[in-house]
Design an enzyme around this catalytic site. Structure first.
Site, mmCIF file in Angstrom:
data_model
loop_
_atom_site.group_PDB
_atom_site.id
_atom_site.type_symbol
_atom_site.label_atom_id
_atom_site.label_comp_id
_atom_site.label_asym_id
_atom_site.label_seq_id
_atom_site.Cartn_x
_atom_site.Cartn_y
_atom_site.Cartn_z
ATOM 1 N N SER A 110 0.841 2.190 -7.178
ATOM 2 C CA SER A 110 1.286 3.447 -6.583
ATOM 3 C C SER A 110 0.458 4.573 -7.177
ATOM 4 O O SER A 110 -0.058 4.458 -8.293
ATOM 5 C CB SER A 110 2.769 3.682 -6.886
ATOM 6 O OG SER A 110 3.179 4.994 -6.516
ATOM 7 N N TYR B 203 10.285 4.007 -12.307
ATOM 8 C CA TYR B 203 9.318 3.553 -11.310
ATOM 9 C C TYR B 203 7.877 3.850 -11.738
ATOM 10 O O TYR B 203 7.010 2.968 -11.715
ATOM 11 C CB TYR B 203 9.617 4.217 -9.972
ATOM 12 C CG TYR B 203 8.707 3.798 -8.846
ATOM 13 C CD1 TYR B 203 8.913 2.582 -8.187
ATOM 14 C CD2 TYR B 203 7.653 4.596 -8.426
ATOM 15 C CE1 TYR B 203 8.080 2.192 -7.143
ATOM 16 C CE2 TYR B 203 6.823 4.225 -7.387
ATOM 17 C CZ TYR B 203 7.041 3.006 -6.751
ATOM 18 O OH TYR B 203 6.218 2.621 -5.722
#
Length: 252
Positions: free
Chosen positions: A140, A153
Site C-alpha cells: 500500500s 494497517y
C-alpha cells in the site's frame, strides 16, 4: 486470448473480490493457470466460473500453515508447478494506537504480514524447481507514508515492503523475483465499507479523491496491469521494486 503468461501457473490470494478478483481474471486472460484462494467459497467459486477451466478455487485461511501447505499441494497437483504468487489478501482495521485493540492488531499482522511470509516461504521450493518465479506482494502507499487512524494497517504494509526487499536480495540469485505493488485508494468493497462508516461519507470521498493528483480514485483494473507485468517475463530484470500505482498520491 493473449499469450504473455502462456504456460505460467500462479496463486492469487484474496481472489474473491476487489483487486484480487480483477487481477485473477486479468492473469488468466493473459494465458496463466490460476489457483484462486479466499476464505469465502461462494465468492471464489463465482470468479472461477467466470474464468473457466484455467482456474480453480481453494478455500483457505492463508494465516494458517496447514492450509497453506494444502493449497500449494492442490495447485501443483492440478497444474503441475508454480511460477508466480500474488499475495493480495488483507484486512484493514481503522483506529489510532489507542483505539486499535490487541485482537485487531494481531489480526492485521497475521493476515497482512505473517500470511505473506508463510505463503512466500512455502512457494520458494516450487519456484526453485521451476527454475525461478515471481512473488508479487500487494502492499500500500501506506507502507511508505503514514496516515491518520491507520496505526495497525500502515505498519503492517511497511513490514510487507521491507519483507519484499529482503526476499528480493536473498533469492535473486535463484531467479526468484520479489516485488511489491503499492496501490493508492482503490474502489473495492473494503474501501467502500471504510467510507460508508464515516460520519460524512461524501466528504471523505471528496477528500480521498483530492489526494490523488490524477483526479480520481483507483480501480482494481489499474492494479491488474501491474500484476500481469510482474508475473510475466517482461519484468525479468525487476526485483526488490516497490511500485506505487496510486494516481500520484505519493507525489504530493
Amino acid at each position: 486470448m493473449s499469450e504473455r503468461l502462456k504456460g505460467k501457473i500462479g496463486i492469487v490470494t484474496g481472489a474473491g473480490s476487489g483487486i484480487g478478483r480483477v487481477c485473477a481474471i486479468a492473469l488468466a486472460r493473459e494465458g496463466a493457470h490460476v489457483a484462486l484462494v479466499g476464505r469465502r467459497r461462494d465468492r471464489i467459486d463465482e470468479v472461477t466460473h467466470e474464468i473457466g477451466d484455467s482456474a480453480f478455487a481453494i478455500p483457505a485461511d492463508v494465516s494458517r500453515t496447514s492450509e497453506i501447505e494444502h493449497l500449494l499441494d492442490q495447485t501443483v497437483r492440478r497444474f503441475g508447478g508454480l511460477n508466480f504468487l500474488l499475495n493480495n489478501a488483507g484486512v484493514l482495521h481503522v483506529g489510532s494506537a489507542e483505539q486499535i485493540t490487541e485482537e485487531q492488531w494481531d489480526d492485521t499482522f497475521n493476515v497482512n504480514v505473517r500470511a505473506v511470509w508463510l505463503l512466500s516461504r512455502a512457494a520458494l521450493p516450487h519456484m526453485r524447481k521451476a527454475g525461478g518465479g515471481s512473488i508479487i506482494n500487494v502492499a500500500s502507499t501506506l507502507g511508505v507514508v503514514g496516515a491518520r487512524n491507520r496505526a495497525a494497517y500502515a505498519p503492517s504494509k511497511g513490514a510487507v515492503v521491507l519483507l519484499t526487499k529482503s526476499m528480493a536480495i536473498d533469492h535473486g540469485h535463484e531467479n526468484i523475483r520479489v516485488n511489491a505493488i503499492c496501490p493508492g485508494f482503490v474502489e473495492t468493497d473494503l474501501t467502500a465499507a471504510v467510507i460508508g462508516q464515516a460520519p460524512d461519507p461524501a466528504a471523505v470521498r471528496r477528500e480521498r479523491t483530492a489526494a490523488h493528483p490524477i483526479g480520481r480514485l483507483g480501480r482494481p483494473e489499474d492494479i491488474a496491469g501491474a500484476a500481469v507485468y510482474l508475473a510475466s517475463d517482461e519484468s525479468s530484470w525487476v526485483t526488490g521494486a516497490v511500485w506505487p500505482v496510486d494516481g500520484g498520491y505519493l507525489a504530493v
